[in-house]
Design an enzyme around this catalytic site. Structure first.
Site, mmCIF file in Angstrom:
data_model
loop_
_atom_site.group_PDB
_atom_site.id
_atom_site.type_symbol
_atom_site.label_atom_id
_atom_site.label_comp_id
_atom_site.label_asym_id
_atom_site.label_seq_id
_atom_site.Cartn_x
_atom_site.Cartn_y
_atom_site.Cartn_z
ATOM 1 N N GLU A 177 -38.188 26.149 13.952
ATOM 2 C CA GLU A 177 -37.523 27.009 15.286
ATOM 3 C C GLU A 177 -38.370 27.019 16.638
ATOM 4 O OE1 GLU A 177 -36.764 30.799 13.508
ATOM 5 O OE2 GLU A 177 -35.029 30.123 12.589
ATOM 6 N N GLU A 284 -30.454 25.119 5.306
ATOM 7 C CA GLU A 284 -30.270 26.595 4.839
ATOM 8 C C GLU A 284 -28.839 26.760 5.385
ATOM 9 O OE1 GLU A 284 -32.926 29.225 7.217
ATOM 10 O OE2 GLU A 284 -34.579 27.545 7.334
#
Ligand code: GLA
Length: 374
Positions: A177, A284
């Site tokens: 991220e 995910e």
């Protein structure tokens, strides 16, 4: 009378156990459905490993696991020992793996692969890591000290895991991220960015490559990849990293909602990252829907199926698809029913969407084989 009643009760119990065992047998295994294509896995919290019903589910369906939290820096860094060591050496890093061990042991004992998550992230990383003396009351450390701490941290993690669990961790999220949702470029509020600067992502990959056992796949992992602006930032970052030769792949988080993002945007994102030639993984996956009707659960199934079909199209490039959790009530999005199994561990329509995608792909291949097509 009493005795007859309890005998009847025992018979009934035995019968219902038999029915549920038989029902379990008829449920197909996801990992078997995808064997020969790519791994199918899940994020697993440490608590799941002490519940026999959940370990049975894991063993049946998943060929790769990610510890949900236990290999994140806030679990691994031993800040009080770091503080002690910093009196002599500001760059020294102390680590501990007590919370990661149960999953690593389970994986090793059962021959299941592990995907490591995560080495460098702005979140779930103690603030003290970035400060002189490992004390937030002090100023942040210099670029040089932070680079040395980053290298030492990555070396410690790679060395410890490889010494005790050789071959178990097959891949790592090296950086998570880094791209900001607003600016679509590096997240300036990250302490990594603040201390090291623009090249912190590249340096993390350099150190991960230096210390990772040979053959370990190194990933950059991010969310909202299907968002056009963010996709261009992520692509720009990957294009900077690829020439240095340390990155192997990209992880699509895919924390989605029922219809958002649309499948065409998801496809566009996967197509354009795949075109960079990187290995791919869905790291995910979960698809949230609050208070679902039967129809919503069918839509959730269709969406899971469409994502699996997309990744099957890239089966040569894809290493794994992983859902982020085991059952709906154990998810970080609990209340949104995002996973493949309900709270009683029963397969949901979404589960059958995942299975159908694999079965249909296998049938198409078999039909093409019979027609002499490659
Ligand atoms: C991100 C992280 C995961 C997890 C989820 C939410 O996607 O990569 O580790 O923390 O958020 O739980």
């Amino acid at each position: 009378m009493k005795k007859t009643g309890s005998i009847l009760l025992v018979i009934l119990l035995a019968f219902s156990c038999l029915i549920s065992a038989l029902a379990d047998e008829t449920v197909p295994s996801i990992k078997e459905a995808y064997a020969g294509k790519f791994d199918f896995g899940a994020a697993v919290p440490q608590s799941a490993l002490s519940d026999g019903r959940l370990t049975k589910l894991i063993l049946k369906h998943f060929s790769i696991l990610t510890p949900e939290n236990e290999l994140k820096p806030d679990a691994v860094l031993d800040i009080s020992r770091c503080r002690e060591q910093a009196k002599e050496d500001e760059t020294a890093v102390a680590v501990h793996f007590g919370s990661a061990r149960p999953l690593l042991d389970f994986a090793k004992e059962n021959g299941i692969k592990v995907h490591g998550h995560v080495l460098v992230w702005h979140s779930q990383t103690p603030k003290a890591f970035f400060h002189e003396g490992y004390d937030t009351a002090n100023p942040m450390v210099s670029r040089e000290v932070m680079l040395a701490r980053m290298e030492n941290y990555i070396r410690e993690v790679m060395t410890w895991t490889n010494d005790r669990y050789p071959g178990v961790i097959v891949s790592w999220d090296v950086v998570n991220e880094a791209i900001d949702d607003q600016s679509k470029w590096l997240r300036k509020s990250s302490n990594w960015y603040k201390t090291i600067g623009e090249d912190y992502v590249a340096r993390a990959f350099e150190y991960a490559r230096k210390y990772a056992p040979e053959g370990t796949l190194l990933y950059y992992n991010d969310y909202n990849t299907a968002n056009g602006g963010k996709l261009s930032g992520i692509t720009r970052l990957l294009e900077q990293l690829i020439p240095e030769g340390n990155i192997d792949g990209y992880g699509f988080q895919m924390h989605h909602n029922l219809l958002d993002p649309g499948i065409s945007l998801i496809t566009k994102a996967v197509d354009s990252i795949a075109a960079l030639g990187l290995r791919l993984r869905v790291s995910e996956l979960d698809i949230g829907v609050k208070n679902p009707t039967e129809r919503d659960l069918q839509k959730q199934k269709e969406r899971y199926k469409a994502i699996m079909q997309l990744m099957l199209r890239y089966s040569d490039q894809t290493e794994a698809v992983q859902v982020w959790g085991l059952t709906d009530n154990m998810s970080w999005r609990t209340g949104e029913n995002p996973l493949l199994f309900d709270k009683s561990r029963n397969p949901k329509p979404a589960f059958y969407g995942v299975i159908e995608a694999a079965k249909e792909a296998a049938a198409e291949e078999a039909a093409a084989g019979e027609n002499g097509l490659p």
